[in-house]
Write a protein that holds these residues in place. Structure first.
Motif, PDB file in Angstrom:
ATOM      1  N   LYS A  93     137.718  83.864  47.463  1.00  0.00           N
ATOM      2  CA  LYS A  93     136.644  83.422  46.556  1.00  0.00           C
ATOM      3  C   LYS A  93     136.429  84.394  45.394  1.00  0.00           C
ATOM      4  CE  LYS A  93     132.960  85.454  49.441  1.00  0.00           C
ATOM      5  NZ  LYS A  93     132.413  86.393  48.476  1.00  0.00           N
TER       6      LYS A  93
ATOM      7  N   VAL B  28     140.353  74.557  37.399  1.00  0.00           N
ATOM      8  CA  VAL B  28     141.212  74.204  38.529  1.00  0.00           C
ATOM      9  C   VAL B  28     142.031  72.965  38.169  1.00  0.00           C
ATOM     10  CG1 VAL B  28     141.309  73.538  40.958  1.00  0.00           C
ATOM     11  CG2 VAL B  28     139.560  75.154  40.172  1.00  0.00           C
TER      12      VAL B  28
ATOM     13  N   GLY C 164     138.821  75.669  44.447  1.00  0.00           N
ATOM     14  CA  GLY C 164     139.387  76.703  43.592  1.00  0.00           C
ATOM     15  C   GLY C 164     140.896  76.728  43.647  1.00  0.00           C
TER      16      GLY C 164
ATOM     17  N   ASP D  21     146.413  86.000  38.948  1.00  0.00           N
ATOM     18  CA  ASP D  21     145.025  86.271  39.339  1.00  0.00           C
ATOM     19  C   ASP D  21     144.954  87.419  40.341  1.00  0.00           C
ATOM     20  OD1 ASP D  21     143.870  84.088  37.806  1.00  0.00           O
ATOM     21  OD2 ASP D  21     144.777  82.762  39.295  1.00  0.00           O
TER      22      ASP D  21
ATOM     23  N   THR E 176     138.224  79.853  51.286  1.00  0.00           N
ATOM     24  CA  THR E 176     137.646  80.806  50.329  1.00  0.00           C
ATOM     25  C   THR E 176     137.270  82.125  50.973  1.00  0.00           C
ATOM     26  OG1 THR E 176     135.435  79.845  50.689  1.00  0.00           O
ATOM     27  CG2 THR E 176     136.753  78.981  48.841  1.00  0.00           C
TER      28      THR E 176
ATOM     29  N   MET F 218     139.770  83.438  42.874  1.00  0.00           N
ATOM     30  CA  MET F 218     140.140  82.069  42.498  1.00  0.00           C
ATOM     31  C   MET F 218     139.441  81.602  41.229  1.00  0.00           C
ATOM     32  SD  MET F 218     137.987  79.833  45.294  1.00  0.00           S
ATOM     33  CE  MET F 218     136.227  79.503  45.086  1.00  0.00           C
ATOM     34  N   ARG F 219     140.081  80.670  40.541  1.00  0.00           N
ATOM     35  CA  ARG F 219     139.470  79.989  39.395  1.00  0.00           C
ATOM     36  C   ARG F 219     138.713  78.779  39.929  1.00  0.00           C
ATOM     37  NH1 ARG F 219     144.552  80.072  35.072  1.00  0.00           N
ATOM     38  NH2 ARG F 219     145.561  81.946  35.959  1.00  0.00           N
ATOM     39  N   THR F 220     137.633  78.430  39.261  1.00  0.00           N
ATOM     40  CA  THR F 220     136.784  77.342  39.751  1.00  0.00           C
ATOM     41  C   THR F 220     136.475  76.345  38.632  1.00  0.00           C
ATOM     42  OG1 THR F 220     134.768  78.604  39.255  1.00  0.00           O
ATOM     43  CG2 THR F 220     135.715  78.848  41.466  1.00  0.00           C
TER      44      THR F 220
END
Length: 333
Positions: A211, A220, A320, A326, A290, A214-216
């Protein structure tokens, strides 16, 4: 350089390397002898630290103080609340940092350092327990301590017998042994260690979760399973992650389509822009929750030769996505 003017007298010594080796071997031998003397007193010292309901206060004067500072830092980083207190400052107010719940580790090679001997009565009045590490078992400090550990050496590595060398090495090694035996007794883990080192490589690897990297939201890449290859290409291109998630009406991932999949289809010559994505997608995407550690993704990337992951919540819904870039940005890799 004019050594006459500078006052420096240089002696040509072809045996510097052999001399250095001799010094190291001497200090190593002193530590080996110290290991042979470990016994009941050491066990008592470990129990004292384990039973401490306050903090461990380490004190020492001069070179012993430098060693004490390192011992305090090692204890603190391995799960034992500890700090260093300068004995000269202690008699000018710093004794207020000590409580009856604390254990004081006092270091002095002679066991007669005035600055430490002078504060012993005050420490006893406070009610803290005293553990000493000295080079003399018949010293004032060793006699006035509840537990005494000997760090005695046969002689210093210094050719003049003056500079603390082998004695400080022995005290440092003894402090390391104390801290690590306490660590073992507490079943201290690598993750516990990482919590004390969040800025280090280990901290990042063991504390950063999916979490956190990650991209949200709109970042995404995702399309529904009834979409086409053309829509998949649009998502891959616009989101720049090298893949897109394929989701059902419940927002659950049912597949993944990557730019590598696209290249392979065109090389085979059996695709069309309006081809339904569910007919060509990978139906077994690798998913991570996550709450999982980000380092798990690194291991899976190496194992399965993949570059991106979808992240899901406890309901297995897509929330995500992230890739190797990343993880590199978060310094997990």
């Amino acid at each position: 350089m004019n050594t006459a003017k500078s006052g420096v007298h240089l002696v040509k010594n072809p045996d510097i390397v052999s001399r250095a080796r001799g010094i190291l071997l001497h200090e190593a031998d002193e530590i080996r002898q110290l290991a042979d003397r470990i016994g009941n007193a050491f066990e008592a010292a470990v129990r004292m630290i384990l039973e401490c309901r306050g903090r461990v206060v380490v004190t020492g004067m001069g070179k012993s103080g430098h060693i004490g500072g390192k011992i305090a830092a090692t204890l603190a980083s391995t799960g034992t609340p500890a700090f260093f207190m300068h004995p000269a400052e202690a008699s000018h107010g710093d004794l207020g940092m000590i409580t009856a719940e604390d254990v004081v580790i006092a270091l002095s090679n002679s066991g007669e350092s005035d600055e430490i001997i002078n504060i012993l009565p005050a420490i006893r009045r406070i009610g803290a327990r005293v553990l000493s590490i000295t080079g003399r078992e018949d010293s004032t400090l060793s006699r006035e301590s509840e537990v005494h550990l000997s760090a005695a050496v046969s002689h210093e590595a210094c050719p003049l017998g003056l500079a603390p060398t082998a004695s400080t090495t022995a005290a440092l090694a003894l402090g390391d042994a104390l801290a690590l035996c306490v660590l073992d007794s507490r079943e201290f883990t690598a993750e516990d260690f990482a919590r004390s080192h969040p800025g280090g490589n280990l901290g990042r690897r063991l504390l950063v979760r999916v979490k956190d990297v990650m991209r949200t939201g709109e970042a995404v890449p995702s399309i529904h399973e009834q979409a086409t290859i053309q829509e998949a290409i649009a998502q891959i291109s616009s989101k720049g992650m090298g893949f897109t998630a394929i989701i059902d009406h419940g927002q659950r991932p049912v597949g993944i389509f990557t730019d590598g999949d696209l290249r392979r289809l065109f090389m085979q010559g059996n695709t069309h822009a309006q081809t339904p994505i569910h007919t060509v997608m990978n139906h077994q995407p690798r998913l991570l929750n996550t709450q999982q550690m980000a380092v798990e993704a690194v291991n899976m990337m190496e194992q399965y030769k993949i570059n991106g992951f979808m992240a899901v919540n406890d309901q297995q819904q897509l929330v995500g996505a992230f890739n190797m870039h990343d993880l590199l940005k978060a310094k997990v890799v």
